[in-house]
Scaffold this motif. Structure first.
Motif, PDB file in Angstrom:
ATOM      1  N   ARG A   1       0.819  -1.210   0.000  1.00 21.35           N
ATOM      2  CA  ARG A   1       0.000   0.000   0.000  1.00 21.35           C
ATOM      3  C   ARG A   1       0.856   1.263   0.000  1.00 21.35           C
ATOM      4  NH1 ARG A   1      -3.391  -3.791  -0.856  1.00 21.35           N
ATOM      5  NH2 ARG A   1      -5.286  -3.964   0.375  1.00 21.35           N
TER       6      ARG A   1
ATOM      7  N   GLN B   1      -4.624   3.643   3.218  1.00 18.65           N
ATOM      8  CA  GLN B   1      -4.895   2.946   1.959  1.00 18.65           C
ATOM      9  C   GLN B   1      -5.692   1.670   2.205  1.00 18.65           C
ATOM     10  OE1 GLN B   1      -4.460   3.787  -1.094  1.00 18.65           O
ATOM     11  NE2 GLN B   1      -2.826   5.293  -1.243  1.00 18.65           N
ATOM     12  N   GLU B   2      -5.341   0.934   3.253  1.00 21.62           N
ATOM     13  CA  GLU B   2      -6.068  -0.293   3.593  1.00 21.62           C
ATOM     14  C   GLU B   2      -7.529   0.027   3.912  1.00 21.62           C
ATOM     15  OE1 GLU B   2      -6.595  -4.401   4.357  1.00 21.62           O
ATOM     16  OE2 GLU B   2      -4.864  -3.373   3.493  1.00 21.62           O
TER      17      GLU B   2
ATOM     18  N   ASP C   1      -9.427   0.935   0.723  1.00 18.77           N
ATOM     19  CA  ASP C   1      -9.794  -0.245  -0.061  1.00 18.77           C
ATOM     20  C   ASP C   1     -11.102  -0.837   0.444  1.00 18.77           C
ATOM     21  OD1 ASP C   1      -7.514   0.072  -1.500  1.00 18.77           O
ATOM     22  OD2 ASP C   1      -6.418  -1.590  -0.594  1.00 18.77           O
TER      23      ASP C   1
ATOM     24  N   ARG D   1     -14.138   1.267  -0.545  1.00 17.19           N
ATOM     25  CA  ARG D   1     -14.579   1.043  -1.929  1.00 17.19           C
ATOM     26  C   ARG D   1     -15.442  -0.210  -2.031  1.00 17.19           C
ATOM     27  NH1 ARG D   1      -9.370   2.865  -3.325  1.00 17.19           N
ATOM     28  NH2 ARG D   1      -8.596   0.749  -3.377  1.00 17.19           N
TER      29      ARG D   1
ATOM     30  N   ARG E   1     -11.307 -11.820  -4.452  1.00 16.55           N
ATOM     31  CA  ARG E   1     -10.660 -11.552  -3.165  1.00 16.55           C
ATOM     32  C   ARG E   1     -10.072 -12.815  -2.544  1.00 16.55           C
ATOM     33  NH1 ARG E   1     -14.713  -8.647   0.575  1.00 16.55           N
ATOM     34  NH2 ARG E   1     -12.860  -8.468   1.909  1.00 16.55           N
TER      35      ARG E   1
ATOM     36  N   TYR F   1     -13.023  -1.729  -8.735  1.00 21.03           N
ATOM     37  CA  TYR F   1     -13.015  -1.275  -7.338  1.00 21.03           C
ATOM     38  C   TYR F   1     -12.160  -2.154  -6.432  1.00 21.03           C
ATOM     39  CZ  TYR F   1     -16.395  -4.983  -6.100  1.00 21.03           C
ATOM     40  OH  TYR F   1     -17.021  -6.186  -5.882  1.00 21.03           O
TER      41      TYR F   1
ATOM     42  N   ARG G   1      -8.538  -3.733  -5.608  1.00 18.42           N
ATOM     43  CA  ARG G   1      -7.117  -3.567  -5.904  1.00 18.42           C
ATOM     44  C   ARG G   1      -6.499  -4.908  -6.296  1.00 18.42           C
ATOM     45  NH1 ARG G   1      -4.292   0.830  -3.518  1.00 18.42           N
ATOM     46  NH2 ARG G   1      -2.477  -0.513  -3.297  1.00 18.42           N
TER      47      ARG G   1
ATOM     48  N   TRP H   1      -2.333  -7.915  -2.853  1.00 16.95           N
ATOM     49  CA  TRP H   1      -1.067  -7.447  -2.317  1.00 16.95           C
ATOM     50  C   TRP H   1       0.034  -8.476  -2.412  1.00 16.95           C
ATOM     51  CZ3 TRP H   1       0.765 -10.478   1.563  1.00 16.95           C
ATOM     52  CH2 TRP H   1      -0.157 -11.313   2.191  1.00 16.95           C
TER      53      TRP H   1
END
Length: 273
Positions: free
Chosen positions: A30, A144-145, A148, A151, A179, A251, A253, A256
């Motif tokens: 992130r 940022q987390e 996410d 969103r 996810r 929407y 990301r 990671w």
């Protein structure tokens, strides 16, 4: 007997360390983190806990002192009205960091429930607050987390308002597939992934009744789009399911774990008491 206990303790320590390194990797994806910042995260007090399905991990409107990282299983953040009506606002999958908003908010208005048997890495909230104060890059990674997750919640609200029950259900499973890292990188129409939440949970996510969810699942199965059986989702035609759901993954990301991150493997972890 003693050897067995020692092996169990060692296994738990290794699980703790692995989970905490995963947190560092996720946050470093992130916001770029220096070795010093990574080590600071590795020194956050923590403990690993196992929770049976359908248990309250947080209760609404209670002050909480920890942030949770979901190591395995599924959890749901929910709000419940006085008349018993409940809405699950978000489902969390393995790797998600839950409760970072507590860094700036003193009380939780929402509850957290284990939708399946779960394992959770519990991080000290005061330690995380100190990190956010001292290291701007870590604070940015926390932000940022949280963004996410915002969103994802916004997309869920939009689908509840704009889609009928049938595409709404397909949209949920499209999201869960991505996810859960279940969608093959190569062209493939069919694949499976674990999903052990029950139909009452799904109903609470989508603002439907369990009876309606059951009917829509049957329709998806009869149309050979997907099936839910034995705590597993089988997608028969990924392209068709995305079309049914009007699904656009923008929407979400990129996961990671695919990022190139310099994560120290020799950091010492600090136990949470």
């Amino acid at each position: 007997m003693i050897k067995s206990l020692l092996r169990g303790d060692l296994s738990a320590m290794n699980a703790d360390r692995s989970a905490l390194h995963s947190v560092v990797q996720r946050l470093a994806a992130r916001s770029p983190l220096t070795i010093e910042e990574q080590d600071a995260i590795l020194n956050v007090r923590h403990k690993l806990e196992y929770v049976a399905r359908n248990r309250n991990i947080w209760r609404p409107q209670l002050s909480e002192r920890h942030v949770h990282v979901l190591v395995s299983g599924l959890t749901g953040v929910f709000r419940q009205a006085r008349n018993g009506i409940r809405q699950i606002t978000s489902i969390h999958v393995s790797g998600d960091i839950i409760g970072l908003e507590q860094i700036v908010a003193s009380h939780l208005m929402l509850g957290l429930e284990s939708l399946t048997d779960t394992s959770l890495l519990i991080l000290s909230l005061p330690d995380l607050r100190r990190l956010a104060d001292r290291y701007p890059a870590i604070a940015m990674a926390f932000w940022q987390e949280s963004a996410d997750l915002t969103r994802i919640i916004a997309e869920r609200l939009f689908t509840i308002r704009s889609l009928g029950a049938y595409p709404r259900l397909a949209h949920l499973f499209c999201e869960m597939a991505i996810r859960s890292d279940a969608v093959p990188t190569r062209e493939s129409k069919s694949f499976s992934f674990p999903f052990a939440a029950n139909q009452h949970h799904i109903a609470d996510v989508l603002a439907l009744t369990p009876v309606h969810v059951n009917r829509m699942l049957r329709e998806l199965r009869e149309r050979n789009v997907m099936g839910l059986q034995n705590r597993s989702v089988t997608v028969h035609n990924w392209n068709v399911m995305q079309d049914v759901a009007s699904f656009d993954a923008a929407y979400l990301r990129p996961r990671w774990k695919n990022a190139a991150v310099d994560c120290r493997s020799d950091g010492n972890a600090t136990k949470l008491r």
